[in-house]
Structure formats: C-alpha cells, structure tokens
Write a protein that holds these residues in place. Structure first.
Motif, PDB file in Angstrom:
ATOM      1  N   SER A   4       0.831  -1.206   0.000  1.00 41.09           N
ATOM      2  CA  SER A   4       0.000   0.000   0.000  1.00 41.09           C
ATOM      3  C   SER A   4       0.864   1.255   0.000  1.00 41.09           C
ATOM      4  CB  SER A   4      -0.937   0.004   1.212  1.00 41.09           C
ATOM      5  OG  SER A   4      -1.818  -1.101   1.182  1.00 41.09           O
ATOM      6  N   ASN A   5       1.961   1.224   0.754  1.00 33.35           N
ATOM      7  CA  ASN A   5       2.872   2.364   0.772  1.00 33.35           C
ATOM      8  C   ASN A   5       3.529   2.565  -0.588  1.00 33.35           C
ATOM      9  OD1 ASN A   5       4.379   4.449   2.351  1.00 33.35           O
ATOM     10  ND2 ASN A   5       6.127   3.162   1.812  1.00 33.35           N
ATOM     11  N   ASN A   6       3.834   1.469  -1.290  1.00 31.80           N
ATOM     12  CA  ASN A   6       4.395   1.583  -2.644  1.00 31.80           C
ATOM     13  C   ASN A   6       3.398   2.249  -3.583  1.00 31.80           C
ATOM     14  OD1 ASN A   6       6.790   0.372  -1.888  1.00 31.80           O
ATOM     15  ND2 ASN A   6       6.196  -1.664  -2.601  1.00 31.80           N
ATOM     16  N   ILE A   7       2.144   1.833  -3.524  1.00 35.84           N
ATOM     17  CA  ILE A   7       1.115   2.426  -4.385  1.00 35.84           C
ATOM     18  C   ILE A   7       0.955   3.911  -4.080  1.00 35.84           C
ATOM     19  CG2 ILE A   7      -1.387   2.520  -4.743  1.00 35.84           C
ATOM     20  CD1 ILE A   7      -0.166   0.431  -6.447  1.00 35.84           C
ATOM     21  N   ALA A   8       0.962   4.259  -2.787  1.00 38.94           N
ATOM     22  CA  ALA A   8       0.787   5.661  -2.392  1.00 38.94           C
ATOM     23  C   ALA A   8       1.921   6.537  -2.908  1.00 38.94           C
ATOM     24  CB  ALA A   8       0.686   5.767  -0.877  1.00 38.94           C
ATOM     25  N   ASN A   9       3.112   5.941  -3.138  1.00 38.66           N
ATOM     26  CA  ASN A   9       4.269   6.708  -3.602  1.00 38.66           C
ATOM     27  C   ASN A   9       4.608   6.437  -5.064  1.00 38.66           C
ATOM     28  OD1 ASN A   9       5.684   8.169  -1.161  1.00 38.66           O
ATOM     29  ND2 ASN A   9       5.006   6.181  -0.392  1.00 38.66           N
ATOM     30  N   SER A  10       3.661   5.907  -5.808  1.00 38.24           N
ATOM     31  CA  SER A  10       3.934   5.573  -7.205  1.00 38.24           C
ATOM     32  C   SER A  10       4.221   6.814  -8.051  1.00 38.24           C
ATOM     33  CB  SER A  10       2.763   4.791  -7.808  1.00 38.24           C
ATOM     34  OG  SER A  10       1.561   5.557  -7.745  1.00 38.24           O
ATOM     35  N   ASN A  11       3.774   7.990  -7.595  1.00 41.93           N
ATOM     36  CA  ASN A  11       4.041   9.241  -8.326  1.00 41.93           C
ATOM     37  C   ASN A  11       5.084  10.115  -7.643  1.00 41.93           C
ATOM     38  OD1 ASN A  11       2.148   8.758 -10.420  1.00 41.93           O
ATOM     39  ND2 ASN A  11       0.474   9.418  -9.091  1.00 41.93           N
ATOM     40  N   LYS A  42      11.874   4.535  -4.373  1.00 41.78           N
ATOM     41  CA  LYS A  42      12.288   3.154  -4.622  1.00 41.78           C
ATOM     42  C   LYS A  42      11.350   2.210  -3.873  1.00 41.78           C
ATOM     43  CE  LYS A  42      15.454   4.822  -7.076  1.00 41.78           C
ATOM     44  NZ  LYS A  42      15.158   4.913  -8.529  1.00 41.78           N
ATOM     45  N   ALA A  43      10.694   1.347  -4.626  1.00 43.66           N
ATOM     46  CA  ALA A  43       9.682   0.448  -4.065  1.00 43.66           C
ATOM     47  C   ALA A  43      10.305  -0.507  -3.059  1.00 43.66           C
ATOM     48  CB  ALA A  43       9.004  -0.331  -5.179  1.00 43.66           C
ATOM     49  N   ASP A  44       9.577  -0.753  -1.964  1.00 43.97           N
ATOM     50  CA  ASP A  44       9.999  -1.731  -0.963  1.00 43.97           C
ATOM     51  C   ASP A  44       9.528  -3.118  -1.359  1.00 43.97           C
ATOM     52  OD1 ASP A  44      11.342  -0.078   0.882  1.00 43.97           O
ATOM     53  OD2 ASP A  44       9.439   0.632   1.689  1.00 43.97           O
ATOM     54  N   GLN A  45      10.371  -4.101  -1.130  1.00 47.48           N
ATOM     55  CA  GLN A  45      10.038  -5.498  -1.387  1.00 47.48           C
ATOM     56  C   GLN A  45      10.066  -6.253  -0.062  1.00 47.48           C
ATOM     57  OE1 GLN A  45      11.861  -6.721  -5.565  1.00 47.48           O
ATOM     58  NE2 GLN A  45      13.405  -5.720  -4.332  1.00 47.48           N
ATOM     59  N   ASP A  72      11.554   5.650 -14.560  1.00 43.87           N
ATOM     60  CA  ASP A  72      11.329   6.316 -15.846  1.00 43.87           C
ATOM     61  C   ASP A  72      11.542   7.815 -15.704  1.00 43.87           C
ATOM     62  OD1 ASP A  72      10.666   3.884 -16.975  1.00 43.87           O
ATOM     63  OD2 ASP A  72       8.521   4.107 -16.539  1.00 43.87           O
ATOM     64  N   LEU A  73      11.926   8.454 -16.810  1.00 48.05           N
ATOM     65  CA  LEU A  73      12.192   9.886 -16.818  1.00 48.05           C
ATOM     66  C   LEU A  73      10.972  10.647 -17.340  1.00 48.05           C
ATOM     67  CD1 LEU A  73      15.858  10.003 -18.171  1.00 48.05           C
ATOM     68  CD2 LEU A  73      15.057   9.828 -15.807  1.00 48.05           C
ATOM     69  N   ARG A  74      10.746  11.815 -16.741  1.00 46.89           N
ATOM     70  CA  ARG A  74       9.612  12.663 -17.147  1.00 46.89           C
ATOM     71  C   ARG A  74      10.087  14.100 -17.251  1.00 46.89           C
ATOM     72  NH1 ARG A  74       6.086  15.434 -13.797  1.00 46.89           N
ATOM     73  NH2 ARG A  74       6.871  14.264 -11.993  1.00 46.89           N
ATOM     74  N   SER A 117       9.184   7.180  -9.842  1.00 44.15           N
ATOM     75  CA  SER A 117       9.357   6.020  -8.960  1.00 44.15           C
ATOM     76  C   SER A 117       9.492   4.758  -9.809  1.00 44.15           C
ATOM     77  CB  SER A 117       8.159   5.892  -8.020  1.00 44.15           C
ATOM     78  OG  SER A 117       7.022   5.434  -8.727  1.00 44.15           O
ATOM     79  N   ASN A 118      10.052   3.717  -9.212  1.00 45.51           N
ATOM     80  CA  ASN A 118      10.165   2.440  -9.936  1.00 45.51           C
ATOM     81  C   ASN A 118       9.048   1.469  -9.541  1.00 45.51           C
ATOM     82  OD1 ASN A 118      10.980   1.758  -7.371  1.00 45.51           O
ATOM     83  ND2 ASN A 118      12.951   0.893  -7.967  1.00 45.51           N
ATOM     84  N   VAL A 119       7.933   2.017  -9.022  1.00 47.40           N
ATOM     85  CA  VAL A 119       6.779   1.189  -8.663  1.00 47.40           C
ATOM     86  C   VAL A 119       6.001   0.829  -9.927  1.00 47.40           C
ATOM     87  CG1 VAL A 119       4.615   1.102  -7.376  1.00 47.40           C
ATOM     88  CG2 VAL A 119       6.604   2.259  -6.398  1.00 47.40           C
ATOM     89  N   ASP A 120       5.698  -0.444 -10.093  1.00 47.56           N
ATOM     90  CA  ASP A 120       4.840  -0.910 -11.182  1.00 47.56           C
ATOM     91  C   ASP A 120       3.427  -1.045 -10.613  1.00 47.56           C
ATOM     92  OD1 ASP A 120       3.407  -2.287 -13.117  1.00 47.56           O
ATOM     93  OD2 ASP A 120       5.085  -3.571 -13.689  1.00 47.56           O
ATOM     94  N   PRO A 121       2.520  -0.077 -10.872  1.00 51.08           N
ATOM     95  CA  PRO A 121       1.193  -0.101 -10.233  1.00 51.08           C
ATOM     96  C   PRO A 121       0.399  -1.372 -10.536  1.00 51.08           C
ATOM     97  CG  PRO A 121       1.625   2.050 -11.210  1.00 51.08           C
ATOM     98  CD  PRO A 121       2.704   1.141 -11.674  1.00 51.08           C
ATOM     99  N   SER A 122       0.436  -1.842 -11.778  1.00 52.17           N
ATOM    100  CA  SER A 122      -0.341  -3.037 -12.142  1.00 52.17           C
ATOM    101  C   SER A 122       0.153  -4.267 -11.380  1.00 52.17           C
ATOM    102  CB  SER A 122      -0.253  -3.282 -13.651  1.00 52.17           C
ATOM    103  OG  SER A 122      -0.772  -2.196 -14.372  1.00 52.17           O
TER     104      SER A 122
END
Length: 275
Positions: A23-30, A35-38, A92-94, A232-237
């Motif tokens: 849930s914390n990864n999703i909240a920080n996807s933007n 860096k996503a936690d595993q 990814d770069l934006r 972020s490197n979170v993959d939402p799907s």
C-alpha cells in the motif's frame, strides 16, 4: 491444535505487514525518485516429529521391550515478514521544464549492486542521500529539496544559486553566472545496505561500507539531466496484483483460524461434558 492456531495467526500478521508495504508503494507511485519496498517472508524454524514406541523381543525369560523411534516428518511453525528491502533500479524519466528539477542517471558502474545518490543535509545537519531531484530554491537563494533540506556541492557545502536561473551540464556542474559548482554525488557498491529514513532520504546501514565520492571513482559513470525528473520504480499493475494475492492469502489463514477456533470450542463445550 494450538500449534495450528498460532501458525495461522502468524500467517495473518505477516500478510498484513506485506499489505502495508504494498500500500505504501502504491501511495508513492508518483513520488519522484521513490524506490519500491520489497517484503521478504521467512518461515520460523521447523519442528521434527518422531513417533516414540517400543517393540518386544522374545527371550528365555519371557521378553524384552526395546524403545523404537520413527521419524514422521517436519512441521512448519509459521511465517513472518523479516524486512522490507528497497528495490534499487532506475525509474522512468519525465520532462517537467523546471530548471530546478534534476534527474540522476546511472551509467556504467563497476559493481552489480552499485547505485548513485544526490547528497543533501537533513534538519539535524547530517548528510543523507536521495534520488528525488525535485529541487527548489529557498528564500535565501539556496538549492533545497521540497522538505527544505540543503543540496550539497562536491565540497559538502549548500549550493547558493541566487535564483532559478542556472544551467546544469551533463557532468553535474552548475553554471551560476560566471561561477561553476559541482553537485555532490555519492556512490555505494552495495545499494541493499542503504536504509530508508523517510522523506526520500537514505543512509548507510550499521554494517555498510562508507559511501564513496562518485567523482573520485574512475569506474563510475553518470549523467545529470536538467528539467527532467526520475519517477518512482513502482509498477502499479504488478503491485495491485500482489495486493490481491496477499489479501486472498490473508483470508485463507483467517478461515483456517476460524476452523481451529470452532474445533477448540467443540472440545471445550461438547467433549468436556462426556467427562
């Protein structure tokens, strides 16, 4: 029966912690540079189950009973979430068009687990590392993070820009009028040793090797892009799929726990009456 009760309960707790991490990864996807936690799950030590018995050997005096011991197998005693480890990979770069937005790109690095960071100064005056290049300029003209932490130069000093008008070259050199200042960049050979502190900050763990100056290592290559942010490197799907699987596993343990509870209730209320 009680052992199964605790095993199911430990599974529910582990899945709850895993769900919180996802849930914390999703909240920080933007969140730039996040860096996503595993989460890593680990089983408690297994118990070896053996059958203790005896066998009678005939003798002249009648018989001799010898003890026997047969191995039945192992029994798992539960699972727990050991830790949440950040996944260090390039996001990814934006393009943003803001002169204060900087993206740090990893080039060829000498170590498989190597990673690069910006150097910043937290509210206590300690040096920390970050990948969030969403910088700004404060009222005194210093380059800071959105939390107000000073961005350091290569000498470990806050960077004075005197405004928003400056240029950053690919090698991380800021052109401020006629002056040139190099961004402070750190390199770690083993990124998993870095520990999150919140607000996008990292610090080396207790047993980690000291960080190196990225510019002092000939094998470290990088690139700085201005007007660009690293996402972020979170993959939402994928994260949503993992959340659904974790929730289903939690429900399975919940049903098992309920079944054990009903069996214990029957043992107390019904079997107890027969006595």
């Amino acid at each position: 029966m009680l052992r199964g009760f605790y095993t199911a309960a430990s599974g529910m707790i582990a899945n709850q912690r895993m769900q919180e991490t996802l849930s914390n990864n999703i909240a920080n996807s933007n969140t730039p540079g996040y860096k996503a936690d595993q989460g890593t799950l680990r089983a408690f030590p297994e118990l070896l189950i053996e059958e203790m018995g005896g066998t009678t050997v005939p003798t002249r005096n009648g018989g001799l009973t010898l003890p026997t011991q047969n191995e039945l197998g192992s029994l798992n005693t539960g699972v727990y979430m050991q830790e949440a480890v950040p996944k260090f990979s390039q996001g990814d770069l934006r393009e943003t068009g803001n002169t204060t937005d900087l993206a740090l790109l990893n080039g060829d690095l000498p170590d498989d687990e190597g990673f690069l960071f910006f150097n910043v100064q937290n509210e206590n005056g300690d040096v920390r590392q970050t990948r969030n290049g969403n910088f700004t300029v404060d009222g005194e003209g210093f380059l800071t993070t959105n939390q107000g932490y000073y961005v350091h130069d290569d000498a470990g000093q806050p960077i004075q820009t005197d405004g928003m008008e400056f240029n950053v070259r690919d090698n991380g050199t800021l052109e401020i009028g006629e002056a040139e200042v190099q961004l402070g960049l750190s390199y770690t050979a083993n990124a998993p040793d870095m520990v999150k502190e919140g607000s996008g900050l990292f610090t080396p763990g207790e047993d980690a090797d000291p960080l190196e100056n990225a510019r002092g290592n000939d094998g470290v290559n990088f690139e700085i892009q201005q007007n660009v942010l690293e996402g972020s490197n979170v993959d939402p799907s994928r994260t949503m799929t993992e959340m659904m699987n974790t929730y289903r596993t939690f429900e399975m343990n919940q049903r098992a726990l309920k079944a054990y509870d009903q069996s214990m209730q029957k043992a107390v209320n019904d079997i107890g009456k027969l006595g």
